[in-house]
Motif scaffolding. Structure first.
Motif, PDB file in Angstrom:
ATOM      1  N   LEU A 133       0.827  -1.210   0.000  1.00 19.64           N
ATOM      2  CA  LEU A 133       0.000   0.000   0.000  1.00 19.64           C
ATOM      3  C   LEU A 133       0.861   1.259   0.000  1.00 19.64           C
ATOM      4  N   THR A 134       1.973   1.232   0.707  1.00 22.47           N
ATOM      5  CA  THR A 134       2.871   2.387   0.744  1.00 22.47           C
ATOM      6  C   THR A 134       3.525   2.605  -0.617  1.00 22.47           C
ATOM      7  N   ASP A 137       0.890   4.221  -2.661  1.00 15.73           N
ATOM      8  CA  ASP A 137       0.700   5.616  -2.266  1.00 15.73           C
ATOM      9  C   ASP A 137       1.809   6.509  -2.812  1.00 15.73           C
ATOM     10  N   MET A 138       3.032   6.052  -2.749  1.00 13.86           N
ATOM     11  CA  MET A 138       4.148   6.881  -3.186  1.00 13.86           C
ATOM     12  C   MET A 138       4.233   7.009  -4.705  1.00 13.86           C
ATOM     13  N   LYS A 140       1.332   6.592  -6.891  1.00 13.28           N
ATOM     14  CA  LYS A 140       0.016   6.737  -7.533  1.00 13.28           C
ATOM     15  C   LYS A 140      -0.101   7.969  -8.426  1.00 13.28           C
TER      16      LYS A 140
END
Length: 166
Positions: A133-134, A137-138, A140
């Motif tokens: 997920l990180t 997020d970084m 996207k």
């Protein structure tokens, strides 16, 4: 998926009491043993995004360092995130990344260890989940179509149910 030890399908769900209500499992009488779990997950991305993070040229910096720390923190906070998980004194959490150039994927692998009365599979899965997920997020802003997939436990060692490998 084949397991070296076949799952026992006759066991009842342990997180429900006799009335069918949510219940935290009582591990008071379980033996304290060394326990280990490994998990993996994948994130697929565009050629551009893969190239950017593989070369370390992402504008946000070292996305792997941030995702590694996020995964480690997540394993430590697993009982805060999953309602019936026991808070555990983890002795080791490791998060690693493997670049798969052919498919433009990053494989995230976690390892969790402790000496205690319950297993660490959920912590290993949580580490992989939050690390992927990180990464999402970084990255996207560059690639909103990334796909996280195939998060699973690879192996577990220790405890009453024994060892197994996927």
């Amino acid at each position: 998926m084949s397991l070296t030890k076949e799952a026992d399908n006759t066991q009842e769900l342990t997180h429900l009491n006799a009335k069918g209500e949510a219940n935290m499992v009582d591990v008071t009488e379980k033996a304290v043993t060394s326990r280990t779990a490994r998990a993996e997950g994948f994130i697929s991305m565009s050629d551009k995004t893969f190239s950017m993070i593989a070369s370390g040229e992402h504008a946000k910096g070292d996305v792997f360092a941030v995702a590694r720390i996020a995964g480690i923190q997540a394993a430590k906070k697993c009982s805060d995130l999953i309602p019936l998980c026991h808070p555990l004194m983890l002795s080791k959490v490791q998060v690693d990344f493997e670049l798969i150039h052919e498919t433009k994927q990053v494989r995230v692998i976690s390892l969790c260890k402790l000496t205690g009365q319950t297993g660490v599979e959920m912590e290993a899965l949580t580490a992989v989940s939050v690390a992927t997920l990180t990464l999402f997020d970084m990255c996207k802003a560059v690639d909103p179509l990334m796909v996280i997939s195939n998060i699973r436990v690879l192996e577990k060692q220790g405890g009453k149910s024994g060892d197994w490998v996927a």
